[in-house]
Motif scaffolding. Sequence first.
Motif, PDB file in Angstrom:
ATOM      1  N   PRO A 208      79.373  71.848  52.944  1.00  0.00           N
ATOM      2  CA  PRO A 208      80.094  70.966  53.531  1.00  0.00           C
ATOM      3  C   PRO A 208      81.100  70.335  54.525  1.00  0.00           C
ATOM      4  N   SER A 209      81.215  71.421  55.450  1.00  0.00           N
ATOM      5  CA  SER A 209      83.001  71.134  56.446  1.00  0.00           C
ATOM      6  C   SER A 209      81.691  70.489  57.537  1.00  0.00           C
ATOM      7  N   VAL A 210      80.369  70.523  58.200  1.00  0.00           N
ATOM      8  CA  VAL A 210      79.235  69.805  58.917  1.00  0.00           C
ATOM      9  C   VAL A 210      78.939  68.692  58.629  1.00  0.00           C
ATOM     10  N   ALA A 211      78.481  68.484  57.708  1.00  0.00           N
ATOM     11  CA  ALA A 211      77.622  67.483  56.283  1.00  0.00           C
ATOM     12  C   ALA A 211      77.945  67.697  55.251  1.00  0.00           C
ATOM     13  N   ASP A 212      77.747  66.683  54.421  1.00  0.00           N
ATOM     14  CA  ASP A 212      77.678  66.055  53.002  1.00  0.00           C
ATOM     15  C   ASP A 212      76.308  66.379  52.431  1.00  0.00           C
ATOM     16  N   TYR A 213      75.487  66.513  53.372  1.00  0.00           N
ATOM     17  CA  TYR A 213      74.016  66.532  53.057  1.00  0.00           C
ATOM     18  C   TYR A 213      73.254  68.078  52.179  1.00  0.00           C
ATOM     19  N   ILE A 214      72.100  67.923  51.637  1.00  0.00           N
ATOM     20  CA  ILE A 214      71.574  68.945  51.286  1.00  0.00           C
ATOM     21  C   ILE A 214      70.242  69.415  51.783  1.00  0.00           C
ATOM     22  N   PHE A 215      70.570  70.447  53.289  1.00  0.00           N
ATOM     23  CA  PHE A 215      69.660  70.066  54.189  1.00  0.00           C
ATOM     24  C   PHE A 215      68.320  70.487  53.304  1.00  0.00           C
ATOM     25  N   THR A 216      66.966  70.430  53.249  1.00  0.00           N
ATOM     26  CA  THR A 216      65.751  70.999  52.890  1.00  0.00           C
ATOM     27  C   THR A 216      64.864  71.530  53.970  1.00  0.00           C
ATOM     28  N   TYR A 217      64.375  71.814  53.498  1.00  0.00           N
ATOM     29  CA  TYR A 217      62.761  72.218  54.622  1.00  0.00           C
ATOM     30  C   TYR A 217      61.362  73.681  53.683  1.00  0.00           C
ATOM     31  N   ASN A 218      60.718  71.945  53.184  1.00  0.00           N
ATOM     32  CA  ASN A 218      59.376  72.877  52.456  1.00  0.00           C
ATOM     33  C   ASN A 218      58.517  73.809  53.101  1.00  0.00           C
ATOM     34  N   TYR A 219      58.463  75.045  53.152  1.00  0.00           N
ATOM     35  CA  TYR A 219      57.283  75.943  54.078  1.00  0.00           C
ATOM     36  C   TYR A 219      56.130  75.552  52.634  1.00  0.00           C
ATOM     37  N   GLN A 220      55.720  74.617  52.375  1.00  0.00           N
ATOM     38  CA  GLN A 220      54.326  75.353  51.536  1.00  0.00           C
ATOM     39  C   GLN A 220      53.863  74.044  52.059  1.00  0.00           C
ATOM     40  N   GLU A 221      53.738  72.919  52.572  1.00  0.00           N
ATOM     41  CA  GLU A 221      54.304  71.504  53.338  1.00  0.00           C
ATOM     42  C   GLU A 221      53.513  70.768  54.029  1.00  0.00           C
ATOM     43  N   PRO A 222      52.376  70.402  54.502  1.00  0.00           N
ATOM     44  CA  PRO A 222      52.543  70.115  55.964  1.00  0.00           C
ATOM     45  C   PRO A 222      53.810  69.171  56.535  1.00  0.00           C
ATOM     46  N   LYS A 223      54.459  69.692  57.637  1.00  0.00           N
ATOM     47  CA  LYS A 223      55.338  68.573  58.035  1.00  0.00           C
ATOM     48  C   LYS A 223      54.137  68.174  59.007  1.00  0.00           C
ATOM     49  N   SER A 224      55.536  66.196  59.793  1.00  0.00           N
ATOM     50  CA  SER A 224      56.065  65.538  59.922  1.00  0.00           C
ATOM     51  C   SER A 224      56.993  65.485  60.964  1.00  0.00           C
ATOM     52  N   GLY A 225      56.580  64.480  61.669  1.00  0.00           N
ATOM     53  CA  GLY A 225      58.217  63.863  62.430  1.00  0.00           C
ATOM     54  C   GLY A 225      58.518  64.711  63.831  1.00  0.00           C
ATOM     55  N   TYR A 226      59.843  64.577  63.765  1.00  0.00           N
ATOM     56  CA  TYR A 226      60.450  64.966  64.658  1.00  0.00           C
ATOM     57  C   TYR A 226      60.144  67.058  65.221  1.00  0.00           C
ATOM     58  N   LEU A 227      60.310  67.138  64.187  1.00  0.00           N
ATOM     59  CA  LEU A 227      60.347  68.667  64.047  1.00  0.00           C
ATOM     60  C   LEU A 227      58.956  68.946  64.630  1.00  0.00           C
ATOM     61  N   ASN A 228      57.902  68.754  63.986  1.00  0.00           N
ATOM     62  CA  ASN A 228      56.233  68.966  63.972  1.00  0.00           C
ATOM     63  C   ASN A 228      55.823  68.374  65.582  1.00  0.00           C
ATOM     64  N   ASP A 229      56.301  67.193  65.298  1.00  0.00           N
ATOM     65  CA  ASP A 229      55.427  67.023  67.378  1.00  0.00           C
ATOM     66  C   ASP A 229      56.523  68.183  68.482  1.00  0.00           C
ATOM     67  N   TYR A 230      57.905  68.297  68.082  1.00  0.00           N
ATOM     68  CA  TYR A 230      58.300  68.733  69.316  1.00  0.00           C
ATOM     69  C   TYR A 230      57.708  70.845  69.086  1.00  0.00           C
ATOM     70  N   TYR A 231      57.773  71.283  67.599  1.00  0.00           N
ATOM     71  CA  TYR A 231      57.452  72.455  67.856  1.00  0.00           C
ATOM     72  C   TYR A 231      56.234  73.117  67.677  1.00  0.00           C
ATOM     73  N   GLY A 232      55.601  72.079  66.677  1.00  0.00           N
ATOM     74  CA  GLY A 232      54.392  72.352  66.795  1.00  0.00           C
ATOM     75  C   GLY A 232      54.056  73.259  65.406  1.00  0.00           C
ATOM     76  N   ASP A 233      52.662  74.315  66.556  1.00  0.00           N
ATOM     77  CA  ASP A 233      52.306  75.451  65.538  1.00  0.00           C
ATOM     78  C   ASP A 233      52.836  76.520  65.460  1.00  0.00           C
ATOM     79  N   SER A 234      54.115  76.626  66.007  1.00  0.00           N
ATOM     80  CA  SER A 234      55.518  77.001  65.935  1.00  0.00           C
ATOM     81  C   SER A 234      56.003  77.422  64.581  1.00  0.00           C
ATOM     82  N   LEU A 235      56.031  75.860  64.248  1.00  0.00           N
ATOM     83  CA  LEU A 235      56.461  76.456  62.599  1.00  0.00           C
ATOM     84  C   LEU A 235      55.877  76.947  61.791  1.00  0.00           C
ATOM     85  N   ASP A 236      54.503  76.371  61.808  1.00  0.00           N
ATOM     86  CA  ASP A 236      53.384  78.214  60.977  1.00  0.00           C
ATOM     87  C   ASP A 236      54.398  79.614  60.794  1.00  0.00           C
ATOM     88  N   ASP A 237      55.194  80.541  62.135  1.00  0.00           N
ATOM     89  CA  ASP A 237      55.485  81.178  61.988  1.00  0.00           C
ATOM     90  C   ASP A 237      57.006  81.347  61.364  1.00  0.00           C
TER      91      ASP A 237
END
Length: 506
Positions: A208-237
């Motif tokens: 809450p002291s940083v942002a009002d958002y709930i940050f989510t990360y679905n580890y069961q589905e394929p990724k797109s966007g910035y994280l996938n472009d920057y980290y690629g296969d490292s997200l699998d780990d």
Amino acid sequence: MSMRFDPVTGEKIQQDSEPRQNQAAASGAARGGAASDTAPGGSAQGPTRDGIYQDTMPGDAAQETDGSGQAGQPYFYQPPAPEQAPKKKKAGPILAVIAVLLVVAAGAVVWAVKSGLFSSNSAKVLAAITNTVRDTGDLTGAFRFGDILLSDESTLTVSTESPDFGMELQFLHGKPRKQMLGSMDISGFMDVDFQAELTEEELMVRVPSVADYIFTYNYQEPKSGYLNDYYGDSLDDIDELLEAIYTPEEQAELDTDLAKTIAEECGNLEFEKASSEEFEVDREKRKCTGISTTVPRESLETIYDEFEDAVRDSMESAYRYGVYGYDMYTEYYFDEIEESRSEMEDVDLTFFIYEKKLACVRIEIEDEEAELRFLGGDTRMQNMQFLIDGEEMLRIEGEKEDSTEVKTVFMEGEEAVSLEYNRKTGALDISADAGRTAISGNVFLDKDSFKVSMDRIMTEGQPVDLTFGMTIEKGASFQEFDGEEFDIGQASVEDIQALLLEMNLL
């Protein structure tokens, strides 16, 4: 006379007019320096056979000379000559075997349940081990919180506080949910509360002291966007790590393989009646029934190999997830055991039993012998003694008066640690190093909760302004998330930039 200098190092080159013995000494020092590792700051270090590191400072010759030019005592420590070295017990192989046997002992119940082989003698040994382990004092009993931690729902709370730092973490565990709640206060820097939850599909984090958002990360589905472009296969780990935390099936499979191996090897052991002997139990000489078995070297190696494979597989998983730090110590441990087990032979075990509890366990390997003696008292494990070839290596002395229990641990005749525990008040005091290291706190256990605290800590005679507490309780009060979600696994670079601008970080 003009000086000459080495064009690479810039150092002065010795002239022919200088004594040849100085040239030889310099040459020897250079060769010694080339063979050693250089530590930061310019000092050289190299391990001896005993594992003791030798230091030489820059500019020191490898050997000093006396007035006659003869080589004198080296600067760094060297072990005494063989004829001067004190005679030590050759404890390596027998301690290696004991380490493996501890794993075997841990699998005794597994063997009993899975093998279904109960001879009269093996049943007596198993019962004696079980009865002895259960017959412990108040302090040991106060730490039996496993049933609470493994209940359907539980909450583990850890807190620590010092003048400049305070932190509290809560780990809530339930079958459908795993949640972590925390607060951190660093004086003059930050004061942060956070909330995180791991479900079957995603990780949710809210600060809450940083942002009002709930940050989510679905580890069961394929990724797109910035994280996938920057980290690629490292997200699998990352995905594999989160899945392993939520459903730790891989580790359970490793544990099952090890348990099966122990059960199979223990189930093949044959127990026979041995000669009775007298041992001290409850301050009296008691005639104790002997039951013996032989553990073949092949069985010990099979169990050890399975154990090593399980540890290494766990380490490889940790490396994949970016967790490091223990490989050096693990490799050192395995190297030591590997060196010792090359000398390993079949192990003869004899269990001496008095009134359905252990009085002594004797381990014999060729001409070496170790004994773990249970001297008894208020409980069978109150006073204990461990000997190698008749020489005492460790002794535990215990006494109890009313609700206060005291235990003192001696290593090779010298007091190492003293513990005092009061069952009624929960007060626990631990002292070591002649009182220069001390911890005072409280330990409580009931059927629904376990609590431990450290209120006074001293190291090297100096007090440490720090307190620590841990609580394990049955039940979990999960907190619900409230706010707009921000999916960082699918966010584009533009979404990330807009978020950072909103948080005033750009």
